[in-house]
Design an enzyme around this catalytic site. Structure first.
Site, PDB file in Angstrom:
ATOM      1  CD  GLU A   1      -0.072  -1.659   7.879  1.00  0.00           C
ATOM      2  OE1 GLU A   1      -0.240  -0.886   8.912  1.00  0.00           O
ATOM      3  OE2 GLU A   1       0.684  -1.348   7.122  1.00  0.00           O
TER       4      GLU A   1
ATOM      5  CE  LYS B   1       3.148  -5.776   3.970  1.00  0.00           C
ATOM      6  NZ  LYS B   1       2.685  -4.751   4.652  1.00  0.00           N
TER       7      LYS B   1
ATOM      8  CG  ASP C   1       0.251  -4.051   1.953  1.00  0.00           C
ATOM      9  OD1 ASP C   1       0.607  -4.955   2.798  1.00  0.00           O
ATOM     10  OD2 ASP C   1       1.235  -3.154   1.940  1.00  0.00           O
TER      11      ASP C   1
ATOM     12  CG  ASP D   1      -0.384  -0.014   2.437  1.00  0.00           C
ATOM     13  OD1 ASP D   1       0.884  -0.169   2.647  1.00  0.00           O
ATOM     14  OD2 ASP D   1      -1.074  -0.171   3.339  1.00  0.00           O
ATOM     15  CB  SER D   2       4.483   1.526   0.106  1.00  0.00           C
ATOM     16  OG  SER D   2       4.925   0.596  -0.605  1.00  0.00           O
TER      17      SER D   2
ATOM     18  CD  GLU E   1       7.565  -0.113   8.234  1.00  0.00           C
ATOM     19  OE1 GLU E   1       6.414  -0.994   7.764  1.00  0.00           O
ATOM     20  OE2 GLU E   1       7.599   0.923   7.655  1.00  0.00           O
TER      21      GLU E   1
HETATM   22  O1  KIV Z   1       3.631  -1.177   1.771  1.00  0.00           O
HETATM   23  C1  KIV Z   1       4.801  -1.373   1.624  1.00  0.00           C
HETATM   24  O2  KIV Z   1       5.471  -1.004   1.060  1.00  0.00           O
HETATM   25  C2  KIV Z   1       4.986  -2.186   2.983  1.00  0.00           C
HETATM   26  C3  KIV Z   1       6.491  -2.470   3.367  1.00  0.00           C
HETATM   27  C4  KIV Z   1       6.942  -1.095   3.947  1.00  0.00           C
HETATM   28  C5  KIV Z   1       6.713  -3.336   4.087  1.00  0.00           C
HETATM   29  O3  KIV Z   1       4.128  -2.629   3.922  1.00  0.00           O
END
Ligand code: KIV
Length: 293
Positions: free
Chosen positions: A127, A125, A96, A57-58, A194
């Site tokens: 959180e 993934k 994500d 989600d970055s 992280e």
């Molecule tokens: O979205 C992302 O890039 C991440 C990484 C920082 C692990 O979750």
């Protein structure tokens, strides 16, 4: 434009069981994960030999121009996951789950994760620690492999009061270790850790049998993940302490586009070799002899 054909990976695809076994203490090489958000990025990551691609989600911050990751939706991540999957990369594709896609109900969580799997993800993934267990269990029950994400969890930016290093006290370190154990016990095949002190990351890594993939968590873990735009120096506005830039593609790109612009303005581009030409016969018929090109 070049052809859009995709080619199969030149090495065997990496699977979830393959990743789940990779503990450094058992003699494995550290896992390498990098984010990618489109087909060219996926091809580059695959040809570079990484183990996992994270459609993170970055994307919100490094591609879509938002200030945090909270703005992206399941549809956004599905769109980028599909682009990555079309490149048929060898690395395992992890997508994500965005903020609020797994917070409301177990049913929502499974449906949202299914959207990402149908887009081409091979795992998702999410959180958070023990409070996410019902969602994690439901996903695993639906045969969707889950990667956890603990420590500095960017979707909690407001709750944390900013992007701040976590688990700096002994109590917080104990909570983190308990969360990691719970996620591993629930069946997460790996956990991203992280923004925590190296010593705490080492304790978490020791405490669980699944690989811990660090970002800003030091070297005593089972692998590392970085954001594509950070590794390549495409993102040059912020440089978190934990980032190492392996190229300066932002500067190289600006120079290349400047050179292109200069050539257009002086008439140096395109040249004869970059242009199409009539055959001599047709040129003669059209009375074009004597004209350039
Ligand atoms: O979205 C992302 O890039 C991440 C990484 C920082 C692990 O979750």
């Amino acid at each position: 434009m070049s052809s859009t054909a995709t080619s199969a990976p030149s090495r065997a695809p990496i699977t979830v069981p393959h990743v789940a076994n990779r503990k450094v203490r058992a003699g494995a090489d550290p896992l390498v994960m990098v984010t990618a958000y489109d087909a060219p990025g996926a091809r580059i990551a695959s040809e570079a030999g990484v183990d996992l691609i994270l459609v993170g989600d970055s994307v919100a911050m490094v591609v879509l121009g938002y200030d945090d990751t909270l703005q992206v939706t399941v549809a956004d991540i599905a769109h980028h996951t599909a682009a990555v999957a079309r490149a048929k990369p060898a690395p395992l594709i992890v997508a994500d789950l965005p903020w609020l896609s797994y917070h409301v109900s177990v049913e929502d969580t499974v449906r949202n994760a299914a959207t990402l799997i149908r887009a081409g993800a091979e795992s998702v993934k999410l959180e958070g620690g023990r409070k996410r267990l019902p969602m994690i269990e439901a996903l695993i029950d639906a045969e969707i492999p889950v990667m956890g994400h603990l420590g500095l969890t960017p979707q909690s930016v407001h709750a944390m009061g900013g992007f701040k290093v976590q688990a700096k006290s002994s109590d917080a370190a104990q909570v983190l270790i308990a969360d990691a154990k719970a996620l591993a016990h629930a069946g997460c095949f790996a956990i991203v850790l992280e923004g925590v002190p190296t010593e705490v990351a080492a304790m978490v890594t020791d405490a669980v049998d699944v690989p811990i993939i660090g970002i800003g968590a030091g070297h005593e873990v089972d692998g590392q993940v970085l954001v594509y735009h950070d590794v390549l120096g495409l993102e040059d506005r912020i440089a978190p302490k934990f980032v190492r830039r392996y190229a300066d593609l932002k500067a190289a790109s600006v120079s290349a586009i400047e050179a292109y612009a200069a050539d257009v303005r002086t008439g140096a581009f395109p040249g004869p070799a970059e242009s199409y030409h009539l055959s001599a016969e047709v040129a003669e018929t059209l009375g074009l002899y004597g004209r350039d090109g």
